[in-house]
Design a protein around this motif. Structure first.
Motif, PDB file in Angstrom:
ATOM      1  N   VAL A 139      10.791  -4.257   0.638  1.00 10.26           N
ATOM      2  CA  VAL A 139      10.128  -3.237   1.463  1.00 10.26           C
ATOM      3  C   VAL A 139       9.677  -2.078   0.574  1.00 10.26           C
ATOM      4  O   VAL A 139       8.553  -1.572   0.706  1.00 10.26           O
ATOM      5  CB  VAL A 139      11.058  -2.738   2.584  1.00 10.26           C
ATOM      6  CG1 VAL A 139      10.403  -1.577   3.345  1.00 10.26           C
ATOM      7  CG2 VAL A 139      11.385  -3.868   3.563  1.00 10.26           C
ATOM      8  N   ALA A 179       6.587  -3.009  -1.242  1.00 12.61           N
ATOM      9  CA  ALA A 179       5.418  -2.977  -0.355  1.00 12.61           C
ATOM     10  C   ALA A 179       4.957  -1.535  -0.131  1.00 12.61           C
ATOM     11  O   ALA A 179       3.751  -1.260  -0.078  1.00 12.61           O
ATOM     12  CB  ALA A 179       5.753  -3.641   0.981  1.00 12.61           C
ATOM     13  N   LEU A 239       4.476  -8.306   0.829  1.00 12.15           N
ATOM     14  CA  LEU A 239       4.404  -8.641   2.258  1.00 12.15           C
ATOM     15  C   LEU A 239       4.639 -10.130   2.482  1.00 12.15           C
ATOM     16  O   LEU A 239       5.270 -10.532   3.469  1.00 12.15           O
ATOM     17  CB  LEU A 239       3.046  -8.219   2.826  1.00 12.15           C
ATOM     18  CG  LEU A 239       2.796  -6.699   2.865  1.00 12.15           C
ATOM     19  CD1 LEU A 239       1.378  -6.401   3.341  1.00 12.15           C
ATOM     20  CD2 LEU A 239       3.814  -6.005   3.759  1.00 12.15           C
ATOM     21  N   GLU A 240       4.150 -10.981   1.572  1.00  8.97           N
ATOM     22  CA  GLU A 240       4.429 -12.421   1.659  1.00  8.97           C
ATOM     23  C   GLU A 240       5.925 -12.676   1.530  1.00  8.97           C
ATOM     24  O   GLU A 240       6.495 -13.515   2.236  1.00  8.97           O
ATOM     25  CB  GLU A 240       3.666 -13.170   0.569  1.00  8.97           C
ATOM     26  CG  GLU A 240       2.160 -13.240   0.797  1.00  8.97           C
ATOM     27  CD  GLU A 240       1.419 -13.826  -0.394  1.00  8.97           C
ATOM     28  OE1 GLU A 240       2.063 -14.057  -1.445  1.00  8.97           O
ATOM     29  OE2 GLU A 240       0.188 -14.033  -0.287  1.00  8.97           O
ATOM     30  N   LEU A 291       6.172   1.077   6.856  1.00 10.98           N
ATOM     31  CA  LEU A 291       7.154   0.437   5.983  1.00 10.98           C
ATOM     32  C   LEU A 291       8.307   1.385   5.662  1.00 10.98           C
ATOM     33  O   LEU A 291       9.458   0.961   5.519  1.00 10.98           O
ATOM     34  CB  LEU A 291       6.475  -0.034   4.704  1.00 10.98           C
ATOM     35  CG  LEU A 291       5.519  -1.222   4.856  1.00 10.98           C
ATOM     36  CD1 LEU A 291       4.604  -1.340   3.640  1.00 10.98           C
ATOM     37  CD2 LEU A 291       6.294  -2.518   5.064  1.00 10.98           C
ATOM     38  N   LEU A 323       8.324 -10.593   2.314  1.00 16.84           N
ATOM     39  CA  LEU A 323       8.993 -10.115   3.532  1.00 16.84           C
ATOM     40  C   LEU A 323       8.827 -11.106   4.677  1.00 16.84           C
ATOM     41  O   LEU A 323       9.742 -11.256   5.507  1.00 16.84           O
ATOM     42  CB  LEU A 323       8.453  -8.739   3.923  1.00 16.84           C
ATOM     43  CG  LEU A 323       8.903  -7.587   3.007  1.00 16.84           C
ATOM     44  CD1 LEU A 323       8.149  -6.309   3.332  1.00 16.84           C
ATOM     45  CD2 LEU A 323      10.408  -7.369   3.140  1.00 16.84           C
ATOM     46  N   LYS A 361       1.204  -5.306  -3.422  1.00 13.11           N
ATOM     47  CA  LYS A 361       1.479  -5.168  -1.986  1.00 13.11           C
ATOM     48  C   LYS A 361       1.444  -6.512  -1.280  1.00 13.11           C
ATOM     49  O   LYS A 361       2.339  -6.834  -0.475  1.00 13.11           O
ATOM     50  CB  LYS A 361       0.449  -4.229  -1.353  1.00 13.11           C
ATOM     51  CG  LYS A 361       0.652  -3.986   0.131  1.00 13.11           C
ATOM     52  CD  LYS A 361      -0.584  -3.398   0.776  1.00 13.11           C
ATOM     53  CE  LYS A 361      -1.711  -4.428   0.811  1.00 13.11           C
ATOM     54  NZ  LYS A 361      -2.935  -3.939   1.481  1.00 13.11           N
ATOM     55  N   THR A 362       0.430  -7.346  -1.557  1.00  9.96           N
ATOM     56  CA  THR A 362       0.306  -8.643  -0.866  1.00  9.96           C
ATOM     57  C   THR A 362       1.501  -9.531  -1.168  1.00  9.96           C
ATOM     58  O   THR A 362       2.080 -10.152  -0.265  1.00  9.96           O
ATOM     59  CB  THR A 362      -0.999  -9.339  -1.286  1.00  9.96           C
ATOM     60  OG1 THR A 362      -2.103  -8.511  -0.920  1.00  9.96           O
ATOM     61  CG2 THR A 362      -1.128 -10.688  -0.607  1.00  9.96           C
ATOM     62  N   LEU A 398       0.099   2.229   6.755  1.00 10.39           N
ATOM     63  CA  LEU A 398       0.990   1.108   6.454  1.00 10.39           C
ATOM     64  C   LEU A 398       2.221   1.608   5.705  1.00 10.39           C
ATOM     65  O   LEU A 398       3.347   1.179   5.986  1.00 10.39           O
ATOM     66  CB  LEU A 398       0.253   0.058   5.606  1.00 10.39           C
ATOM     67  CG  LEU A 398       1.099  -1.114   5.093  1.00 10.39           C
ATOM     68  CD1 LEU A 398       1.687  -1.911   6.264  1.00 10.39           C
ATOM     69  CD2 LEU A 398       0.265  -2.029   4.200  1.00 10.39           C
TER      70      LEU A 398
END
Length: 285
Positions: free
Chosen positions: A187, A190, A168-169, A206, A171, A164-165, A202
Motif C-alpha cells: 500500500v 502504491a 496495485l497488481e 490509499l 494488492l 504504482k501499477t 488515489l
C-alpha cells in the motif's frame, strides 16, 4: 532455535536460524535497532574472512547480512565486503523471489552513491524474476515479493508510473490469496507511485487504507512514521504547508525512535524543508 543450535554446537543451524531472525525483523519493519545484536552475533561467528558450511548456507547468510547492514550501518566501509559478496552470489540464488528481493536491496545501495550501470544490471534481475513468477498460483507469496521488488525498483529508476501499477497488481493478489504479510509495504508503494504521478485523490484513498493497517499492526510505531510522512507529502502537494510540516515532524521523531535508515529520515526532512519557506521560516528550512 538459534539458542538450541548454539547449545548443541551446530554451526549450520546457528547460521541459518540467525539469518531467519534477521529476515523476520526486516520484513516486519518494526524496530530496526533489533538488527544490531544479530549483526554483531553473525560477525562474531564468521570473523573477518567468512567461511560457510555449504554454498547454500553462504547464499542465505550473505543475503541476510547485506540487507541488515544496508538498513543499519551508515559506515560504508563496513558494508562493502558484504554487499560485494551478495552481488557476486546473486546469480547463484535458486529461489527467484529471494533473488528479486536481494536485487532490489542492492539497487537501493547502488542508488545511494550513484551507480546507474550497476542499478541497470540489477533491474534485469528484478524484471526477469518477476516475469518467471508471473501467473504461478503455487508461488503467490514469491510473486508478492517479486512484485514488491518491481514496484520499488521502478520508483527508484523513475519508470513512467513509478511502480504504482505493479503495486496495485500486487494488492489485487493480496486480496485474492489472503496473504497479507506484505500488505502495508505494498500500500505504501502504491501511495508513493500515486504521489509521484500527481494522482492526489488515489493517494488519499490509499492513505486511509495504510492508516487502518498501521493502527491495527503489532509494529504500529514504525508503520505510523510512514503513515505520517506520506500525508505530509500529500499536504505539501495540496498546498497545506502547516499540515505538511506537522506530519513531517511527527514522522521524523518516530523514525528516529525506531532507528530507521538515514535515507528514510532524509525523506521526512525534505518534506519539512519544502514546507518551511512557504511558512516564512527560511532559517529553519
Amino acid at each position: 532455535a538459534t539458542a538450541m543450535f548454539d547449545a548443541a554446537a551446530e554451526r549450520p543451524g546457528v547460521l541459518l536460524a540467525a539469518a531467519a531472525v534477521v529476515d523476520s525483523i526486516v520484513l516486519e519493519f518494526g524496530d530496526l535497532k533489533r538488527l544490531d545484536p544479530w549483526i554483531e552475533r553473525l560477525e562474531r561467528i564468521l570473523g573477518p574472512k567468512p567461511e560457510f558450511p555449504s554454498p547454500a548456507i553462504g547464499l542465505r547468510v550473505t543475503s541476510s547480512m547485506a540487507v541488515a547492514l544496508l538498513f543499519r550501518r551508515a559506515r560504508r566501509k563496513a558494508m562493502l565486503p558484504w554487499i560485494d559478496r551478495a552481488a557476486h552470489l546473486l546469480p547463484l540464488m535458486p529461489q527467484l523471489a529471494a533473488r528479486c528481493r536481494l536485487a532490489v536491496y542492492l539497487s537501493l545501495d547502488a542508488t545511494g552513491p550513484g551507480d546507474p550501470p550497476r542499478r541497470g544490471r540489477l533491474a534485469g534481475d528484478v524484471a526477469g524474476g518477476t516475469r518467471a513468477l508471473q501467473g504461478a498460483p503455487a508461488n503467490r507469496l514469491e510473486m508478492l515479493y517479486a512484485k514488491y521488488a518491481q514496484t520499488l525498483y521502478e520508483w527508484i529508476a523513475g519508470a513512467p508510473d513509478y511502480g504504482k501499477t505493479a503495486a496495485l497488481e500486487a494488492l489485487a493478489l493480496v486480496e485474492s490469496s489472503g496473504i497479507r504479510v506484505m500488505e502495508h509495504h505494498l500500500v505504501a508503494r502504491a501511495v508513493f507511485g500515486a504521489l509521484c504521478a500527481g494522482e492526489l485523490r488515489l493517494a488519499a484513498e490509499l492513505l486511509d487504507r495504510l492508516r487502518g493497517l498501521a493502527v491495527r499492526s503489532s509494529s504500529a510505531r514504525l508503520q505510523m512514521y510512514q503513515y505520517h510522512y506520506l500525508p505530509g507529502w500529500l499536504a505539501l502537494l495540496s498546498g497545506d504547508f502547516a499540515a505538511a510540516l506537522r506530519c513531517a515532524e511527527d514522522s521524523l521523531r518516530t523514525s528516529r525512535e525506531a532507528a530507521t535508515p538515514v535515507l528514510h529520515q532524509a525523506f521526512r526532512a525534505c518534506v519539512a524543508a519544502h514546507a518551511l519557506p512557504a511558512l516564512r521560516r527560511s532559517a529553519a528550512a
